[in-house]
Design an enzyme around this catalytic site. Structure first.
Site: not given
Length: 225
Positions: A36, A38, A194, A199
């Protein structure tokens, strides 16, 4: 280019596709690695990579998969990177936080790739396949970082992936990560969402739950064949 053609061209990468390790047998020589990211926006070519996490997947003696090792880094934006204010508001990332302790893209990617290559060798797999929730987004940012640094040893397949949004839609009728986890009986704290680490770990639990449920229903039994 087809996936099979790519595999033929890159057969020498990874930990040896001929191994009969159960993980290699289960996923055709691929090791699932959950990722994941961000970011500072939606454009992988121009927007900053701000956090990245990866979870390697293991397999027990009965052929059930489980989240194994987690790698997580806060990342310094590359030079000239675009960062949208709306993206920071959405993720809650504070770039000037004194405890952020970000590292360069190069450090983050090299350390993650080193861990992935170690897992490839341990599982007799030739290449990693990225698992993500809306996986094309995460894979796009991984590939963009690789291209920026001209990295030669990327353990991930450049375009194949497992998307847990699709898998969860099939298994549970839910495509939002939080709702899919709830449907699967996985605790999910929206206050932690987030964060790339949180996540990724929840996506790994979801992926393993779906794969194991399919096995329990008879969809995958003889992983030694």
């Amino acid at each position: 280019m087809s996936e099979d053609h790519f595999d033929d061209e890159h057969e020498g990468h990874g930990g040896g596709g001929g191994s009969r390790h159960p993980m290699a047998a289960r996923f055709r020589g691929y090791l699932p690695v959950v990722v994941d990211v961000e970011t500072g926006g939606f454009n992988s070519a121009t927007d900053a990579l701000l956090e990245i996490a990866a979870v390697t997947i293991g397999m027990d003696e009965k052929g059930f998969v489980f989240p194994e090792h987690t790698y997580f880094f806060r990342v310094e934006p590359f030079e000239g990177a675009n960062i949208e204010a709306a993206a920071l508001e959405f993720t809650g990332i504070k770039l000037d936080h004194p405890l952020r302790m970000a590292v360069s893209e190069e450090t983050a990617m090299n350390d993650i790739f080193r861990g992935v290559r170690k897992a490839l060798k341990a599982n007799g797999c030739k290449r990693a396949v990225l698992v993500g929730h809306n996986a094309s987004f995460d894979l796009g940012f991984v590939n963009a970082a690789v291209a920026r640094m001209d990295m030669k040893r990327n353990p991930f397949h450049p375009f194949s992936s497992f998307d847990t949004a699709t898998l969860a839609g099939l298994a549970y009728g839910q495509t939002v990560l939080a709702k899919a986890c709830q449907a699967a009986g996985i605790d999910f704290d929206g206050r932690e969402a987030h964060s790339a680490r949180y996540d990724t770990e929840k996506t790994a639990e979801l992926f393993c739950g779906i794969v194991n449920r399919w096995k329990e229903m008879g969809g995958w039994q003889d992983f030694d064949d």
